[in-house]
Design a protein around this motif. Structure first.
Motif, PDB file in Angstrom:
ATOM      1  N   LEU A   1       2.936 -34.799  -3.193  1.00 59.63           N
ATOM      2  CA  LEU A   1       2.036 -33.709  -3.565  1.00 59.63           C
ATOM      3  C   LEU A   1       0.707 -33.976  -2.873  1.00 59.63           C
ATOM      4  O   LEU A   1       0.094 -35.022  -3.100  1.00 59.63           O
ATOM      5  CB  LEU A   1       1.816 -33.675  -5.079  1.00 59.63           C
ATOM      6  CG  LEU A   1       3.060 -33.522  -5.952  1.00 59.63           C
ATOM      7  CD1 LEU A   1       2.747 -33.857  -7.387  1.00 59.63           C
ATOM      8  CD2 LEU A   1       3.585 -32.112  -5.836  1.00 59.63           C
TER       9      LEU A   1
ATOM     10  N   ILE B   1       3.804 -29.366  -1.513  1.00 56.59           N
ATOM     11  CA  ILE B   1       4.811 -30.180  -2.187  1.00 56.59           C
ATOM     12  C   ILE B   1       5.966 -30.370  -1.211  1.00 56.59           C
ATOM     13  O   ILE B   1       6.542 -29.389  -0.738  1.00 56.59           O
ATOM     14  CB  ILE B   1       5.319 -29.476  -3.457  1.00 56.59           C
ATOM     15  CG1 ILE B   1       4.137 -29.183  -4.386  1.00 56.59           C
ATOM     16  CG2 ILE B   1       6.406 -30.294  -4.154  1.00 56.59           C
ATOM     17  CD1 ILE B   1       4.373 -28.032  -5.337  1.00 56.59           C
TER      18      ILE B   1
ATOM     19  N   LEU C   1      11.833 -29.574 -10.927  1.00 50.13           N
ATOM     20  CA  LEU C   1      10.511 -30.116 -10.652  1.00 50.13           C
ATOM     21  C   LEU C   1       9.495 -29.174 -11.278  1.00 50.13           C
ATOM     22  O   LEU C   1       9.358 -28.027 -10.844  1.00 50.13           O
ATOM     23  CB  LEU C   1      10.282 -30.231  -9.142  1.00 50.13           C
ATOM     24  CG  LEU C   1       8.963 -30.834  -8.685  1.00 50.13           C
ATOM     25  CD1 LEU C   1       8.909 -32.323  -9.014  1.00 50.13           C
ATOM     26  CD2 LEU C   1       8.797 -30.646  -7.176  1.00 50.13           C
TER      27      LEU C   1
ATOM     28  N   LEU D   1       5.525 -28.370 -12.702  1.00 45.27           N
ATOM     29  CA  LEU D   1       4.119 -28.715 -12.540  1.00 45.27           C
ATOM     30  C   LEU D   1       3.296 -27.799 -13.437  1.00 45.27           C
ATOM     31  O   LEU D   1       3.503 -26.584 -13.455  1.00 45.27           O
ATOM     32  CB  LEU D   1       3.710 -28.534 -11.068  1.00 45.27           C
ATOM     33  CG  LEU D   1       2.280 -28.862 -10.671  1.00 45.27           C
ATOM     34  CD1 LEU D   1       1.933 -30.319 -10.973  1.00 45.27           C
ATOM     35  CD2 LEU D   1       2.080 -28.580  -9.181  1.00 45.27           C
TER      36      LEU D   1
ATOM     37  N   LEU E   1      -5.043 -31.432  -8.827  1.00 48.51           N
ATOM     38  CA  LEU E   1      -3.991 -32.303  -9.347  1.00 48.51           C
ATOM     39  C   LEU E   1      -4.461 -33.302 -10.409  1.00 48.51           C
ATOM     40  O   LEU E   1      -3.649 -33.779 -11.204  1.00 48.51           O
ATOM     41  CB  LEU E   1      -3.332 -33.078  -8.200  1.00 48.51           C
ATOM     42  CG  LEU E   1      -2.365 -32.297  -7.322  1.00 48.51           C
ATOM     43  CD1 LEU E   1      -1.893 -33.151  -6.155  1.00 48.51           C
ATOM     44  CD2 LEU E   1      -1.181 -31.782  -8.136  1.00 48.51           C
TER      45      LEU E   1
ATOM     46  N   LEU F   1       3.410 -33.365 -14.565  1.00 50.24           N
ATOM     47  CA  LEU F   1       4.527 -33.236 -13.637  1.00 50.24           C
ATOM     48  C   LEU F   1       5.806 -33.725 -14.292  1.00 50.24           C
ATOM     49  O   LEU F   1       5.805 -34.713 -15.017  1.00 50.24           O
ATOM     50  CB  LEU F   1       4.238 -34.055 -12.376  1.00 50.24           C
ATOM     51  CG  LEU F   1       5.267 -33.988 -11.262  1.00 50.24           C
ATOM     52  CD1 LEU F   1       5.257 -32.602 -10.613  1.00 50.24           C
ATOM     53  CD2 LEU F   1       4.978 -35.044 -10.215  1.00 50.24           C
TER      54      LEU F   1
ATOM     55  N   ASN G   1       9.877 -34.487 -13.003  1.00 50.61           N
ATOM     56  CA  ASN G   1      10.795 -34.534 -11.866  1.00 50.61           C
ATOM     57  C   ASN G   1      12.147 -35.018 -12.367  1.00 50.61           C
ATOM     58  O   ASN G   1      12.338 -36.201 -12.641  1.00 50.61           O
ATOM     59  CB  ASN G   1      10.266 -35.454 -10.769  1.00 50.61           C
ATOM     60  CG  ASN G   1      11.090 -35.359  -9.495  1.00 50.61           C
ATOM     61  OD1 ASN G   1      12.250 -34.964  -9.534  1.00 50.61           O
ATOM     62  ND2 ASN G   1      10.493 -35.718  -8.379  1.00 50.61           N
TER      63      ASN G   1
ATOM     64  N   GLU H   1       7.520 -35.205 -18.955  1.00 51.36           N
ATOM     65  CA  GLU H   1       6.345 -35.034 -18.107  1.00 51.36           C
ATOM     66  C   GLU H   1       5.495 -36.297 -18.063  1.00 51.36           C
ATOM     67  O   GLU H   1       5.431 -37.050 -19.025  1.00 51.36           O
ATOM     68  CB  GLU H   1       5.476 -33.895 -18.653  1.00 51.36           C
ATOM     69  CG  GLU H   1       5.995 -32.524 -18.378  1.00 51.36           C
ATOM     70  CD  GLU H   1       5.013 -31.450 -18.818  1.00 51.36           C
ATOM     71  OE1 GLU H   1       5.154 -30.340 -18.316  1.00 51.36           O
ATOM     72  OE2 GLU H   1       4.119 -31.710 -19.639  1.00 51.36           O
TER      73      GLU H   1
END
Length: 153
Positions: free
Chosen positions: A26, A37, A73, A75, A109, A114, A116, A149
């Motif tokens: 990122l 990304i 994924l 965000l 950010l 996040l 994943n 997360e």
């Protein structure tokens, strides 16, 4: 004399057990809201995840890959607002595929959340590494198993 079979056994076991990992980068662009990304994954694992063995056209595969990445994924901004990721494209080299997406992340950010879970449904030993570069610094996150997360700090 050492038996070569004894020495070669660990190498054979390693060769029979593939590595299940992805790397996601990122990168916050100057200005602090646009984020690029890039997901790097093994092509055969991506194909298994999206095709289930069916032959499909490249454009249909792009659609499936985009949907797959967006599903696995996630965000959210530091305030908890979900962020939409826009498909840019993909490229393959050898046995690797790079998927590129972009997103507007209000507030940048720092403090974003996040998730994943790419390939977690396929492999119990899946490891997803995330490297984030933002506001002149970097952070690394490691996702395994049922990790939820994590906060980019």
């Amino acid at each position: 004399m050492v038996d070569l079979r004894f020495l070669m056994a660990p190498l054979l076991v390693a060769a029979l057990h593939p590595l299940h990992t992805t790397l996601t980068e990122l990168v916050e662009q100057p200005g602090g809201t646009r984020v690029t990304i890039v997901v790097r994954a093994f092509s055969d694992d991506l194909n298994t995840a999206v095709q289930a063995g069916a032959a499909i056209s490249p454009s249909a595969e792009d659609t499936l890959l985009s949907r797959y990445v967006r599903t696995h994924l996630g965000l959210r901004t530091a305030a908890g607002v979900p962020v939409a990721m826009n498909w840019i494209g993909r490229r393959a080299t050898g046995d690797l595929t790079w998927i590129t997406m972009e997103a507007d992340v209000p507030g940048g950010l720092a403090g974003a959340h996040l998730r994943n879970a790419i390939h977690n449904e396929l492999f119990s030993d899946q490891v997803n590494i995330v490297q984030a570069r933002f506001a002149g610094r970097s952070a690394s996150l490691l996702f395994t198993g049922d990790d939820g997360e994590k906060t980019v700090q």
